[in-house]
Design a protein around this motif. Structure first.
Motif, PDB file in Angstrom:
ATOM      1  N   ALA A 110       5.550 119.242  14.394  1.00 12.82           N
ATOM      2  CA  ALA A 110       6.864 119.702  14.827  1.00 12.82           C
ATOM      3  C   ALA A 110       7.077 121.166  14.433  1.00 12.82           C
ATOM      4  O   ALA A 110       6.332 121.736  13.633  1.00 12.82           O
ATOM      5  N   HIS A 111       8.115 121.759  15.017  1.00  6.77           N
ATOM      6  CA  HIS A 111       8.562 123.110  14.659  1.00  6.77           C
ATOM      7  C   HIS A 111       7.548 124.192  15.040  1.00  6.77           C
ATOM      8  O   HIS A 111       7.280 125.114  14.277  1.00  6.77           O
ATOM      9  N   ALA A 441       6.671 129.305  13.118  1.00 13.59           N
ATOM     10  CA  ALA A 441       7.740 128.621  12.388  1.00 13.59           C
ATOM     11  C   ALA A 441       9.059 128.992  13.047  1.00 13.59           C
ATOM     12  O   ALA A 441       9.175 130.058  13.662  1.00 13.59           O
ATOM     13  N   PRO A 442      10.066 128.135  12.929  1.00 14.47           N
ATOM     14  CA  PRO A 442      11.369 128.463  13.506  1.00 14.47           C
ATOM     15  C   PRO A 442      12.092 129.521  12.688  1.00 14.47           C
ATOM     16  O   PRO A 442      11.988 129.569  11.460  1.00 14.47           O
ATOM     17  N   LEU A 443      12.824 130.400  13.384  1.00 14.37           N
ATOM     18  CA  LEU A 443      13.716 131.368  12.757  1.00 14.37           C
ATOM     19  C   LEU A 443      15.162 130.959  13.030  1.00 14.37           C
ATOM     20  O   LEU A 443      15.416 130.019  13.798  1.00 14.37           O
ATOM     21  N   ASP A 444      16.093 131.647  12.436  1.00 12.66           N
ATOM     22  CA  ASP A 444      17.497 131.348  12.727  1.00 12.66           C
ATOM     23  C   ASP A 444      17.778 131.476  14.217  1.00 12.66           C
ATOM     24  O   ASP A 444      18.564 130.708  14.781  1.00 12.66           O
ATOM     25  N   ALA A 445      17.134 132.441  14.848  1.00 14.73           N
ATOM     26  CA  ALA A 445      17.243 132.616  16.290  1.00 14.73           C
ATOM     27  C   ALA A 445      15.838 132.818  16.846  1.00 14.73           C
ATOM     28  O   ALA A 445      15.228 133.860  16.631  1.00 14.73           O
ATOM     29  N   GLU A 450       7.282 134.578  18.500  1.00 18.66           N
ATOM     30  CA  GLU A 450       7.842 135.546  19.436  1.00 18.66           C
ATOM     31  C   GLU A 450       7.887 136.953  18.850  1.00 18.66           C
ATOM     32  O   GLU A 450       7.994 137.926  19.595  1.00 18.66           O
ATOM     33  N   ARG A 451       7.784 137.052  17.535  1.00 19.81           N
ATOM     34  CA  ARG A 451       7.820 138.355  16.860  1.00 19.81           C
ATOM     35  C   ARG A 451       6.423 138.913  16.613  1.00 19.81           C
ATOM     36  O   ARG A 451       6.290 140.096  16.241  1.00 19.81           O
ATOM     37  N   PHE A 452       5.383 138.082  16.787  1.00 22.04           N
ATOM     38  CA  PHE A 452       4.022 138.586  16.657  1.00 22.04           C
ATOM     39  C   PHE A 452       3.749 139.601  17.776  1.00 22.04           C
ATOM     40  O   PHE A 452       4.395 139.604  18.806  1.00 22.04           O
ATOM     41  N   GLY A 453       2.743 140.426  17.565  1.00 19.03           N
ATOM     42  CA  GLY A 453       2.409 141.463  18.539  1.00 19.03           C
ATOM     43  C   GLY A 453       2.491 142.849  17.940  1.00 19.03           C
ATOM     44  O   GLY A 453       1.935 143.803  18.485  1.00 19.03           O
ATOM     45  N   GLY A 468       7.245 151.779   7.752  1.00 19.28           N
ATOM     46  CA  GLY A 468       6.094 151.749   8.646  1.00 19.28           C
ATOM     47  C   GLY A 468       5.706 150.377   9.137  1.00 19.28           C
ATOM     48  O   GLY A 468       4.660 150.229   9.773  1.00 19.28           O
ATOM     49  N   VAL A 469       6.539 149.359   8.900  1.00 19.62           N
ATOM     50  CA  VAL A 469       6.227 148.008   9.342  1.00 19.62           C
ATOM     51  C   VAL A 469       7.536 147.241   9.485  1.00 19.62           C
ATOM     52  O   VAL A 469       8.486 147.444   8.713  1.00 19.62           O
ATOM     53  N   SER A 470       7.631 146.382  10.504  1.00 21.59           N
ATOM     54  CA  SER A 470       8.831 145.564  10.687  1.00 21.59           C
ATOM     55  C   SER A 470       8.891 144.490   9.611  1.00 21.59           C
ATOM     56  O   SER A 470       7.866 143.895   9.255  1.00 21.59           O
ATOM     57  N   VAL A 471      10.084 144.250   9.100  1.00 22.70           N
ATOM     58  CA  VAL A 471      10.275 143.284   8.022  1.00 22.70           C
ATOM     59  C   VAL A 471      11.084 142.100   8.536  1.00 22.70           C
ATOM     60  O   VAL A 471      12.112 142.285   9.201  1.00 22.70           O
ATOM     61  N   ILE A 472      10.606 140.896   8.267  1.00 25.11           N
ATOM     62  CA  ILE A 472      11.350 139.675   8.576  1.00 25.11           C
ATOM     63  C   ILE A 472      11.604 138.950   7.261  1.00 25.11           C
ATOM     64  O   ILE A 472      10.661 138.641   6.522  1.00 25.11           O
ATOM     65  N   THR A 473      12.861 138.698   6.977  1.00 26.38           N
ATOM     66  CA  THR A 473      13.225 137.983   5.763  1.00 26.38           C
ATOM     67  C   THR A 473      13.362 136.497   6.080  1.00 26.38           C
ATOM     68  O   THR A 473      14.073 136.116   7.027  1.00 26.38           O
ATOM     69  N   LEU A 474      12.660 135.668   5.323  1.00 21.80           N
ATOM     70  CA  LEU A 474      12.642 134.226   5.539  1.00 21.80           C
ATOM     71  C   LEU A 474      13.126 133.507   4.286  1.00 21.80           C
ATOM     72  O   LEU A 474      12.975 134.027   3.170  1.00 21.80           O
TER      73      LEU A 474
END
Length: 524
Positions: A110-111, A441-445, A450-453, A468-474
């Motif tokens: 799942a997920h 993995a699921p994100l809040d939205a 979908e953020r890979f690339g 110099g890099v996008s940050v995703i807080t989990l």
């Protein structure tokens, strides 16, 4: 679905009589070449794609698309359509003679945004990719452009191309051969193509069944993969059945080493085989082909400014869905690296890392494919006796099921020895190590996939002050934290092709700077 075409037209080079220099030329408009073109265009790299045809090939050919491939397609805008239009399945059944030897379940986790496996015939997938390419202004898709010459000098490649209006030259900074098993690119490079050529031949039949015609026990509402060894309707050989989109079914019949190929192509003979399997003639034969497969690869995947991908670089048997899936993963691995070199953001060592990693993946896939083929087509009496014993015991013992090999299904290769990876400095109890695929993995939205690339820094429980890099807080707990073996303060650096580049228990700006330099092929 009506299949799009890409008709011939004169290029600027032909009209002007002067070679035009292009950043990247891709030879071959199959799934691999089209995927790479879309990936490069997404990174603002103009691309010319040439193909000796002007239309999509017919029939199923590649039919099973794995989750990793679907995630790549999704980033390029076609994944949701392929997943929606394809047939999802996760249960397989293996038969020996007239009885079921055992069943297996892929146990989809799942997920995840994308399913574990989708069946959709190759021409339908190519149609989606061609339409996406035709809408992309950075890509020029040229039909009936046949590569017949290739020369390199210090800073460019000259391609000699044959068209209906004659020959012309095209200059490129970089060339990628995605032109299939009979690759003109590979031949012109003079590269060897070594491995095993298997003597067995197989027949593909795409059929549309009448509403009341199905193999006994098969529920069309719950598609399954069925594989027979020595079935009563095709003694001494094997048969594979898959559901496809648009009400089609794909059947692969093993014909043996001594098959009369000309006779086996006869539509009446093919219909007789299918009727014997179904116990009915209530079907339509839509398409058929006979193939003889190989497990082999080119000795190199890069020669200076020319690279190879997909079947031009490696071939495997169709059992396990490793051909097209591994080719799309070649394109995913190469796209961001080639774009970085073209745009001056990365060193050419990135292209050497493409060769290193995808040679490793090719050898991995060839090993799995060869073992499956040896089990399906035993070449000695002893191998045949061992296969019978494993199949007889599979219904009663777990160890025997592990010996039955009707094609281990495609999974991405972990590049644990990649020169781009930063090795762990501390022990980790769980989670993907550097060089391994990064899980969704699921994100809040939405979804992480979908953020890979692009380069991503995953920070668990806090936001790192990274440049110099996008940050995703989990969150430091939940699905993502569990999949990544992460706790409060854990940090993962993810490559654009969704491969883990580095991980740390605590953020360190200097360590991140060194890791980013390494993954761009540059000294720290």
């Amino acid at each position: 679905m009506d299949l799009p075409r890409y008709p011939y037209h004169q290029s600027l080079e032909q009209r002007s009589g002067q070679p035009q220099r292009r950043p990247v030329v891709i030879v071959g408009a199959g799934p691999v070449g089209l995927t790479l073109a879309l990936d490069l265009a997404r990174r603002d790299v103009p691309v010319v794609v040439i193909d000796d045809s002007d239309r999509i090939g017919e029939g199923s050919r590649a039919v099973c698309w794995a989750k990793k491939t679907l995630e790549v397609f999704d980033r390029l805008g076609v994944g949701e359509a392929v997943a929606r239009e394809g047939v999802r399945w996760h249960r397989g059944r293996v038969f020996h003679g007239e009885r079921e030897a055992y069943a297996f379940d892929l146990l989809p986790e799942a997920h995840h945004k994308m399913p574990a496996m989708v069946n959709l015939q190759q021409d339908q997938v190519e149609a989606r990719l061609v339409r996406a390419v035709q809408l992309e202004p950075r890509i020029e898709l040229r039909g009936r452009h046949e590569l017949i010459g290739l020369e390199q000098d210090a800073d460019a490649v000259t391609l000699t191309v044959r068209t209906p209006d004659g020959l012309f030259d095209l200059r490129a900074d970089w060339v990628v051969g995605c032109d299939g098993a009979r690759s003109a690119t590979r031949t012109l490079l003079g590269l060897g193509f070594s491995g095993q050529v298997f003597e067995d031949r197989f027949l593909i039949a795409d059929v549309r069944l009448a509403p009341d015609v199905l193999p006994r026990g098969l529920d069309p509402a719950k598609p399954e993969r069925w594989f027979w060894f020595d079935p009563p309707f095709h003694r001494g050989q094997s048969v594979l059945l898959h559901a496809q989109a648009d009400g089609l079914w794909r059947i692969d019949f093993q014909l043996g080493r001594d098959a009369d190929v000309a006779a086996e192509r006869d539509p009446d003979r093919i219909r007789a085989r299918v009727a014997a399997m179904l116990g009915s003639d209530g079907f339509e034969l839509v398409w058929s082909s006979i193939y003889q497969f190989c497990c082999r690869r080119a000795e190199r995947f890069r020669v200076d400014r020319v690279l190879l991908a997909g079947d031009a670089a490696h071939q495997v048997s169709p059992f396990g869905a490793r051909g097209a899936n591994s080719g799309v993963q070649d394109a995913d691995n190469l796209g961001w690296k080639l774009a970085a070199v073209v745009e001056g953001e990365g060193d050419e060592v990135l292209l050497d890392s493409y060769e290193f990693e995808r040679l490793e993946a090719a050898d991995d896939n060839i090993g799995h494919s060869t073992r499956a083929t040896d089990f399906i087509s035993p070449r000695s009496a002893l191998s045949l006796r061992l296969r019978r014993a494993a199949l007889d015991l599979a219904g009663r013992t777990e160890f025997a099921r592990l010996l039955v090999n009707s094609g281990r299904l495609s999974l991405p290769t972990a590049h644990v020895d990649s020169p781009l990876s930063t090795l762990d400095g501390e022990a980790w109890r769980a989670g993907p190590a550097p060089g391994s695929p990064a899980p969704d993995a699921p994100l809040d939205a939405g979804w992480l996939s979908e953020r890979f690339g692009d380069f991503l820094l995953l920070c668990f429980g806090w936001a790192a002050p990274a440049a110099g890099v996008s940050v995703i807080t989990l969150p430091a707990e939940g699905v993502a934290a569990t999949r990544y073996g992460a706790g409060p303060g854990s940090v993962y650096l993810i490559r654009p092709d969704a491969v883990v580049a580095a991980r740390w228990h605590r953020f360190d700006a200097d360590a991140l700077r060194v890791a980013l330099a390494r993954v761009h092929g540059r000294p720290a």
